[in-house]
Design an enzyme around this catalytic site. Structure first.
Site, PDB file in Angstrom:
ATOM      1  N   PHE A  12     -23.011  44.319  -1.247  1.00  0.00           N
ATOM      2  CA  PHE A  12     -22.309  43.076  -1.598  1.00  0.00           C
ATOM      3  C   PHE A  12     -22.704  42.566  -2.997  1.00  0.00           C
ATOM      4  CE2 PHE A  12     -22.997  38.287  -0.821  1.00  0.00           C
ATOM      5  CZ  PHE A  12     -21.807  37.939  -1.422  1.00  0.00           C
ATOM      6  N   THR A 125     -35.565  37.142  -2.132  1.00  0.00           N
ATOM      7  CA  THR A 125     -34.855  36.109  -1.376  1.00  0.00           C
ATOM      8  C   THR A 125     -35.718  34.873  -1.127  1.00  0.00           C
ATOM      9  OG1 THR A 125     -34.042  35.657   0.874  1.00  0.00           O
ATOM     10  CG2 THR A 125     -35.543  37.496   0.660  1.00  0.00           C
ATOM     11  N   ASP A 126     -35.060  33.733  -0.943  1.00  0.00           N
ATOM     12  CA  ASP A 126     -35.786  32.504  -0.576  1.00  0.00           C
ATOM     13  C   ASP A 126     -36.471  32.640   0.785  1.00  0.00           C
ATOM     14  OD1 ASP A 126     -33.470  32.424   1.010  1.00  0.00           O
ATOM     15  OD2 ASP A 126     -32.917  30.366   0.458  1.00  0.00           O
ATOM     16  N   GLU A 127     -36.015  33.597   1.606  1.00  0.00           N
ATOM     17  CA  GLU A 127     -36.541  33.693   2.970  1.00  0.00           C
ATOM     18  C   GLU A 127     -38.019  34.088   2.994  1.00  0.00           C
ATOM     19  OE1 GLU A 127     -33.847  35.415   5.841  1.00  0.00           O
ATOM     20  OE2 GLU A 127     -32.137  34.964   4.551  1.00  0.00           O
ATOM     21  N   TYR A 150     -37.197  40.969   8.505  1.00  0.00           N
ATOM     22  CA  TYR A 150     -36.513  41.133   7.217  1.00  0.00           C
ATOM     23  C   TYR A 150     -37.301  40.442   6.102  1.00  0.00           C
ATOM     24  CZ  TYR A 150     -33.404  39.775   3.377  1.00  0.00           C
ATOM     25  OH  TYR A 150     -32.878  39.522   2.129  1.00  0.00           O
ATOM     26  N   LYS A 154     -39.331  41.899   2.780  1.00  0.00           N
ATOM     27  CA  LYS A 154     -39.035  41.507   1.391  1.00  0.00           C
ATOM     28  C   LYS A 154     -40.280  40.908   0.733  1.00  0.00           C
ATOM     29  CE  LYS A 154     -35.634  41.553  -0.598  1.00  0.00           C
ATOM     30  NZ  LYS A 154     -34.971  42.603  -1.435  1.00  0.00           N
ATOM     31  N   LEU A 190     -22.843  35.300   8.040  1.00  0.00           N
ATOM     32  CA  LEU A 190     -22.135  34.150   8.601  1.00  0.00           C
ATOM     33  C   LEU A 190     -20.717  33.947   8.043  1.00  0.00           C
ATOM     34  CD1 LEU A 190     -22.381  31.569  10.484  1.00  0.00           C
ATOM     35  CD2 LEU A 190     -22.850  30.335   8.372  1.00  0.00           C
TER      36      LEU A 190
HETATM   37  P1  NAD Z   1     -26.191  44.631   1.357  1.00  0.00           P
HETATM   38  O1  NAD Z   1     -26.755  44.891   2.716  1.00  0.00           O
HETATM   39  O2  NAD Z   1     -24.775  44.179   1.241  1.00  0.00           O
HETATM   40  O3  NAD Z   1     -26.332  45.943   0.455  1.00  0.00           O
HETATM   41  C1  NAD Z   1     -27.483  46.724   0.436  1.00  0.00           C
HETATM   42  C2  NAD Z   1     -27.168  48.025  -0.299  1.00  0.00           C
HETATM   43  O4  NAD Z   1     -28.372  48.807  -0.361  1.00  0.00           O
HETATM   44  C3  NAD Z   1     -26.108  48.889   0.400  1.00  0.00           C
HETATM   45  O5  NAD Z   1     -25.186  49.380  -0.541  1.00  0.00           O
HETATM   46  C4  NAD Z   1     -26.924  50.027   1.009  1.00  0.00           C
HETATM   47  O6  NAD Z   1     -26.198  51.242   1.135  1.00  0.00           O
HETATM   48  C5  NAD Z   1     -28.060  50.141   0.007  1.00  0.00           C
HETATM   49  N1  NAD Z   1     -29.260  50.743   0.604  1.00  0.00           N
HETATM   50  C6  NAD Z   1     -29.862  50.414   1.768  1.00  0.00           C
HETATM   51  N2  NAD Z   1     -30.912  51.225   1.999  1.00  0.00           N
HETATM   52  C7  NAD Z   1     -30.989  52.090   0.943  1.00  0.00           C
HETATM   53  C8  NAD Z   1     -31.865  53.138   0.586  1.00  0.00           C
HETATM   54  N3  NAD Z   1     -32.898  53.486   1.386  1.00  0.00           N
HETATM   55  N4  NAD Z   1     -31.658  53.786  -0.577  1.00  0.00           N
HETATM   56  C9  NAD Z   1     -30.620  53.446  -1.389  1.00  0.00           C
HETATM   57  N5  NAD Z   1     -29.741  52.464  -1.088  1.00  0.00           N
HETATM   58  C10 NAD Z   1     -29.925  51.781   0.058  1.00  0.00           C
HETATM   59  O7  NAD Z   1     -27.177  43.578   0.694  1.00  0.00           O
HETATM   60  P2  NAD Z   1     -26.868  42.359  -0.276  1.00  0.00           P
HETATM   61  O8  NAD Z   1     -26.501  41.173   0.541  1.00  0.00           O
HETATM   62  O9  NAD Z   1     -25.966  42.803  -1.372  1.00  0.00           O
HETATM   63  O10 NAD Z   1     -28.335  42.088  -0.866  1.00  0.00           O
HETATM   64  C11 NAD Z   1     -28.797  42.797  -2.011  1.00  0.00           C
HETATM   65  C12 NAD Z   1     -30.207  42.362  -2.331  1.00  0.00           C
HETATM   66  O11 NAD Z   1     -30.249  40.951  -2.545  1.00  0.00           O
HETATM   67  C13 NAD Z   1     -31.211  42.650  -1.207  1.00  0.00           C
HETATM   68  O12 NAD Z   1     -32.411  43.081  -1.787  1.00  0.00           O
HETATM   69  C14 NAD Z   1     -31.393  41.303  -0.530  1.00  0.00           C
HETATM   70  O13 NAD Z   1     -32.668  41.194   0.049  1.00  0.00           O
HETATM   71  C15 NAD Z   1     -31.219  40.363  -1.704  1.00  0.00           C
HETATM   72  N6  NAD Z   1     -30.722  39.020  -1.371  1.00  0.00           N
HETATM   73  C16 NAD Z   1     -29.588  38.870  -0.624  1.00  0.00           C
HETATM   74  C17 NAD Z   1     -29.101  37.589  -0.346  1.00  0.00           C
HETATM   75  C18 NAD Z   1     -27.835  37.388   0.442  1.00  0.00           C
HETATM   76  O14 NAD Z   1     -27.495  36.236   0.743  1.00  0.00           O
HETATM   77  N7  NAD Z   1     -27.084  38.410   0.790  1.00  0.00           N
HETATM   78  C19 NAD Z   1     -29.788  36.472  -0.839  1.00  0.00           C
HETATM   79  C20 NAD Z   1     -30.946  36.675  -1.619  1.00  0.00           C
HETATM   80  C21 NAD Z   1     -31.393  37.952  -1.881  1.00  0.00           C
HETATM   81  P1  TYD Z   2     -26.866  35.022   7.901  1.00  0.00           P
HETATM   82  O1  TYD Z   2     -25.553  35.077   7.187  1.00  0.00           O
HETATM   83  O2  TYD Z   2     -27.218  36.123   8.842  1.00  0.00           O
HETATM   84  O3  TYD Z   2     -27.989  34.826   6.792  1.00  0.00           O
HETATM   85  P2  TYD Z   2     -29.574  34.462   6.956  1.00  0.00           P
HETATM   86  O4  TYD Z   2     -29.963  34.607   8.379  1.00  0.00           O
HETATM   87  O5  TYD Z   2     -30.200  35.517   6.100  1.00  0.00           O
HETATM   88  O6  TYD Z   2     -29.718  33.094   6.427  1.00  0.00           O
HETATM   89  O7  TYD Z   2     -26.919  33.668   8.733  1.00  0.00           O
HETATM   90  C1  TYD Z   2     -26.741  32.410   8.091  1.00  0.00           C
HETATM   91  C2  TYD Z   2     -26.939  31.325   9.132  1.00  0.00           C
HETATM   92  O8  TYD Z   2     -25.882  31.421  10.099  1.00  0.00           O
HETATM   93  C3  TYD Z   2     -28.233  31.476   9.923  1.00  0.00           C
HETATM   94  O9  TYD Z   2     -28.738  30.173  10.221  1.00  0.00           O
HETATM   95  C4  TYD Z   2     -27.804  32.155  11.209  1.00  0.00           C
HETATM   96  C5  TYD Z   2     -26.393  31.633  11.419  1.00  0.00           C
HETATM   97  N1  TYD Z   2     -25.451  32.555  12.089  1.00  0.00           N
HETATM   98  C6  TYD Z   2     -24.719  32.117  13.200  1.00  0.00           C
HETATM   99  O10 TYD Z   2     -24.842  30.951  13.655  1.00  0.00           O
HETATM  100  N2  TYD Z   2     -23.858  32.993  13.789  1.00  0.00           N
HETATM  101  C7  TYD Z   2     -23.698  34.284  13.347  1.00  0.00           C
HETATM  102  O11 TYD Z   2     -22.905  35.054  13.947  1.00  0.00           O
HETATM  103  C8  TYD Z   2     -24.450  34.699  12.201  1.00  0.00           C
HETATM  104  C9  TYD Z   2     -24.306  36.114  11.687  1.00  0.00           C
HETATM  105  C10 TYD Z   2     -25.305  33.803  11.608  1.00  0.00           C
END
Ligand code: NAD
Ligand code: TYD
Length: 336
Positions: A12, A125-127, A150, A154, A190
């Site tokens: 993503f 991540t903030d998590e 998770y 991280k 979500l």
């Molecule tokens: P995502 O799950 O959409 O994408 C992860 C990508 O990594 C995928 O394309 C997957 O194929 C690839 N991948 C997984 N394992 C792999 C491996 N062993 N070798 C090579 N490629 C691999 O994740 P995202 O939501 O785009 O998040 C990207 C980064 O940003 C992550 O490090 C995540 O922790 C961080 N992040 C995400 C969020 C969020 O809200 N989604 C917020 C803060 C930080």
């Molecule tokens: P998510 O998108 O999984 O992100 P994160 O857990 O990393 O913050 O979830 C966002 C919020 O939404 C979290 O409080 C969990 C809640 N949630 C639901 O209530 N229902 C769902 O089906 C999902 C996937 C998340």
């Protein structure tokens, strides 16, 4: 012009970042991605023939494979997104989270050191900071207190990056961001899950009382912050990015239903996630002051735009849900 190795560029945020680099810079981009369930090359259909773009299917935890990639590509910069990213999956089984997020990050750090990569940007991540009560914000000084497998994986990777800076004097920066939303987000998180379910008239599963709070940021604002940290960040520093948009989950779900013209009867309260963090909220003032960054999207405007994107790109998420997206690599790149 630099050679930038992006890991996880088929996911993503990574795919949005690859697009931003190709459109808004003269950098060359090598996207290294293992194409797990979360990797989707259909996210980059508009980029795949770009002259400054190349894709390599490889696993970041495979040291020999990474050795070959670094030897062949000699990147100036690594921007590391690849991760297992979904909390619910980490509750079911954390094995892949440790392998990719911890070992994979260490493999990349090792290769970046050996091949003298100039800069390593670690996307976190903030998590990692844990959960907040009703007041307060996470700053870069907040102690690391991860609660889910998770976030623990991280946080571990963040610490390996920190150790690489102190022990090996590597030029690394760590970015920590709040919850992203926007185009190409896998419909297990979500916002895209709720949009897709509502469009199909399915129930919207809200965990617990729906009052957990997340700080939502548009993915393009996050990518702009990563790009600034890559260009201007100081070695060893952490930069927080948030969207200034704290919302309760229930508010987000109701807003999606309203934008889609669907009734709130689709909301379905389900059992809470084990260990569910209550509230995240980011203080981004360091990034604003030192990188000249600020989020450009309001949550309401960004969500409206995102709902419209999922309406206009129904085929994209239907192919994700059916599993058809996993054939795309073979069709475009052959059975390698
Ligand atoms: P995502 O799950 O959409 O994408 C992860 C990508 O990594 C995928 O394309 C997957 O194929 C690839 N991948 C997984 N394992 C792999 C491996 N062993 N070798 C090579 N490629 C691999 O994740 P995202 O939501 O785009 O998040 C990207 C980064 O940003 C992550 O490090 C995540 O922790 C961080 N992040 C995400 C969020 C969020 O809200 N989604 C917020 C803060 C930080
Ligand atoms: P998510 O998108 O999984 O992100 P994160 O857990 O990393 O913050 O979830 C966002 C919020 O939404 C979290 O409080 C969990 C809640 N949630 C639901 O209530 N229902 C769902 O089906 C999902 C996937 C998340």
């Amino acid at each position: 012009m630099s050679k930038i190795l992006v890991t996880g560029g088929a996911g993503f945020i990574g795919s949005n970042f690859v697009r931003m680099l190709l459109q808004g810079s003269d950098h060359h981009v090598v996207n290294v991605d293992a194409l797990t369930y979360a990797g989707n090359l259909e996210n980059l259909v508009d980029c795949e023939r770009h002259e400054r773009y190349a894709f390599v299917k490889a696993d970041i935890a495979d040291a020999a494979a990474m050795d070959a990639v670094f030897a062949a590509r000699r990147p100036d910069v690594v921007v590391h997104f690849a991760a297992e990213s979904h909390v619910d999956r980490s509750v079911l089984d954390a094995t892949a989270f440790v392998r990719t997020n911890v070992i994979g990050t260490q493999v990349l750090l090792d290769k970046a050191r050996v091949f003298k990569t100039q800069r390593f940007v670690h996307v976190s991540t903030d998590e990692v900071y844990g959960s907040l009560g009703a007041s307060g914000y996470f700053t870069e000084e907040t102690p690391i207190q991860p609660n889910s497998p998770y976030s623990a994986s991280k946080a571990s990777s963040d610490l390996m990056v920190r150790a690489a800076v102190h022990t090996h004097h590597m030029d690394c920066v760590i970015t920590r961001c709040s919850n992203n939303y926007g185009p190409f987000q896998f419909p297990e998180k979500l916002i895209p899950l709720m949009i897709a379910n509502a469009m199909e008239g399915k129930k919207l599963p809200v965990y617990g009382d729906g009052k957990n709070v997340r700080d939502w940021i548009h993915v393009v604002d996050h990518c702009a912050g990563i790009k600034k940290a890559m260009e201007q960040g100081r070695a060893g520093e952490v930069y927080n990015f948030g969207g200034d948009a704290e919302r309760e989950n229930l508010f987000v779900v109701k807003e999606i239903l309203r934008l889609l013209g669907k009734g709130e009867d689709l909301i379905h309260y389900v059992k809470d996630r084990p260990g569910h963090d209550r509230r995240y909220a980011m203080d981004s003032s360091k990034a604003c002051a030192t990188l000249g960054w600020r989020p450009a999207h309001t949550f309401e405007g960004g969500l409206r735009e995102t709902v419209a994107w999922y309406q206009q790109n129904r085929q994209w998420w239907e192919r994700v849900r059916s599993g058809a997206y996993q054939d795309y690599y073979k069709q475009q790149y052959g059975a390698r």
